[in-house]
Scaffold this motif. Structure first.
Motif, short mmCIF file in Angstrom:
data_model
loop_
_atom_site.label_atom_id
_atom_site.label_comp_id
_atom_site.label_asym_id
_atom_site.label_seq_id
_atom_site.Cartn_x
_atom_site.Cartn_y
_atom_site.Cartn_z
N VAL A 25 -63.27 69.82 24.68
CA VAL A 25 -64.17 70.91 25.10
C VAL A 25 -63.36 71.91 25.93
O VAL A 25 -62.42 71.52 26.63
N PRO A 38 -71.05 77.82 31.54
CA PRO A 38 -71.25 76.41 31.16
C PRO A 38 -72.29 75.72 32.04
O PRO A 38 -72.39 76.00 33.23
N SER A 91 -72.51 71.53 28.29
CA SER A 91 -71.12 71.75 27.87
C SER A 91 -70.27 70.52 28.14
O SER A 91 -69.21 70.34 27.55
N ARG A 145 -68.54 70.70 19.29
CA ARG A 145 -69.25 71.97 19.06
C ARG A 145 -70.24 71.88 17.90
O ARG A 145 -71.09 72.75 17.73
#
Ligand SMILES: Cc1cc2nc3c(=O)[nH]c(=O)nc-3n(C[C@H](O)[C@H](O)[C@H](O)COP(=O)(O)O)c2cc1C
Length: 387
Positions: A89, A310, A332, A376
């Motif tokens: 990430v 985020p 996130s 994602r």
């Protein structure tokens, strides 16, 4: 009886404790993070254990955090090539190997003699981002060396801004890149389990510790070299408001994240105050007995933030599938608190490593079953609300 209630019922039985102890005889034999609980409980002094496990009032919010995950189920998808699963990430301009973060927890030496040094080495070995607490046993300069990379630093904001300035400077000079400002717990909350455990006031037990305020600062390494005797200090500030963020912004180049937001209104206020990110958190059910699980609060916050910064969530994560659900609802990244302390208390660094390994293996597994090959790709379509 739902699954979590049933598991809790089982966990309370002596047979479960015996069986868990057998599978948890070494970090390698642990099958799930809960296997570390009986070993850690045996190793950790009872007052410290009560401090670790306790939440506000009757622990209803600790349970609400865990139970929030039972309200969602996974939508399994088939025939997607799962030979490669990408956990990476991007957060605050850096690529993290995976979305599992070690949330700040005070005083790791209460759980293992190697304290934050063991946690930091375990986190580094498993490429987990670690957030160091203001109230850590060990100083940020020491822990940054043990970690060998950029830590994030958690700040309790003091009414006397000079204390904040000194804490922030030490963090920055130690290479920290993100400042997580905790905004919960300022109202104070009765922690009954902790009090029953013999702790008269948070983290202090007169039998072993100097219970004065100055004694507290001496036992917690981040206050080394900071003048904590000035009249204004008086503990983290109860009169602190969003306005402090502006002063912090002027005091540091670190990214600023606010930890402890539970409503869309406060998420908007923090965003307007210019923060770089949010952590949805109720301090693991220790901030107040709201009975609001953090996963329950996540959707309204994700909606109002709308991808501009985020949003991270912590509280109640005990399995990889919980991480998956939080990511599907728009987080996130996620934080864990108690689970890595169970690992630390049971086996030190090796326990911390195994906790991270277990959770990531479970996350990979459920990503495979849901047809999502990268973080994602995990979306609201990956889960559905239980009816
Ligand atoms: C023993 C303990 C100490 C904690 N100390 C801090 C702290 O110093 N600062 C902070 O922001 N949060 C602190 N927290 C809250 C954690 O950062 C995190 O929000 C919480 O543990 C997540 O819930 P979980 O334990 O269910 O994973 C603490 C939590 C525990 C259990």
């Amino acid at each position: 009886m739902n699954r979590r209630r049933f598991l809790r019922y089982l966990r309370q039985s002596p047979l479960y404790a015996m069986a868990a102890e057998m599978v948890g005889q070494s970090p390698a034999s642990a099958l799930e993070v809960l296997d570390f609980i009986p070993i850690a409980q045996k190793n950790i002094q009872s007052q410290h254990w009560a401090y670790l496990m306790g939440g506000s009032d009757d622990n209803a919010t600790v349970r609400a955090n865990e139970e929030a995950y039972s309200k969602w189920r996974i939508r399994a998808r088939r025939h997607v090539d799962m030979t490669k699963i990408d956990l990476a990430v991007d957060l605050f301009g850096r690529r993290l190997a995976h979305p599992l973060i070690l949330a700040p927890a005070a005083a790791h030496e209460a759980f293992h003699p190697d304290g934050e040094s063991a946690t930091a080495r375990g986190a580094a070995a498993k490429k987990a981002q670690m957030i160091l607490s203001t109230n850590a046993s060990r100083n940020v300069r020491q822990v940054a060396k043990d970690y060998g990379g950029p830590l994030w630093f958690q700040l309790y904001s003091f009414s006397d801004f000079e204390v904040n300035r000194a804490l922030v400077r030490n963090a920055e000079e130690s290479g920290c890149t993100v400042l997580a400002v905790t905004v919960d717990s300022v109202g104070g909350s009765p922690r009954i389990m902790q009090a029953r455990g013999g702790v008269k006031t948070e983290q202090r037990c007169k039998a072993c510790h100097d219970a004065s305020e100055q004694g507290y600062y001496k036992e917690h390494g981040n206050f080394d070299g900071i003048d904590m005797t000035r009249a204004l200090v008086g503990g983290p500030g109860r009169a602190v408001t969003w306005a402090v963020l502006e002063k912090l912004r002027a005091a540091t180049k670190m990214k600023i994240v606010v930890k402890g937001v539970m409503t869309a209104e406060d998420a908007s206020a923090a965003y307007r105050a210019g923060v770089d990110g949010l952590i949805v958190s109720n301090h693991g059910g220790r901030a107040e007995n709201s009975m609001q699980g953090t996963l329950d609060a996540l959707p309204e916050i994700v909606e109002v933030i709308n991808g501009r910064i985020p949003v991270i969530v912590d509280g109640g994560i005990r399995r990889g599938v919980d991480i998956f659900k939080a990511l599907a609802l728009g987080a996130s990244a996620v934080g864990i608190g108690r689970p890595y302390i169970w690992g630390l208390g049971a086996y030190g660094q090796a326990g911390v490593e195994k906790v991270i390994d277990l959770l990531l293996a479970e996350l990979r597994g459920i990503m495979g079953s849901a047809g999502t090959t990268a973080v994602r790709h995990i979306s609201p379509l990956s889960i559905e609300r239980r009816v």
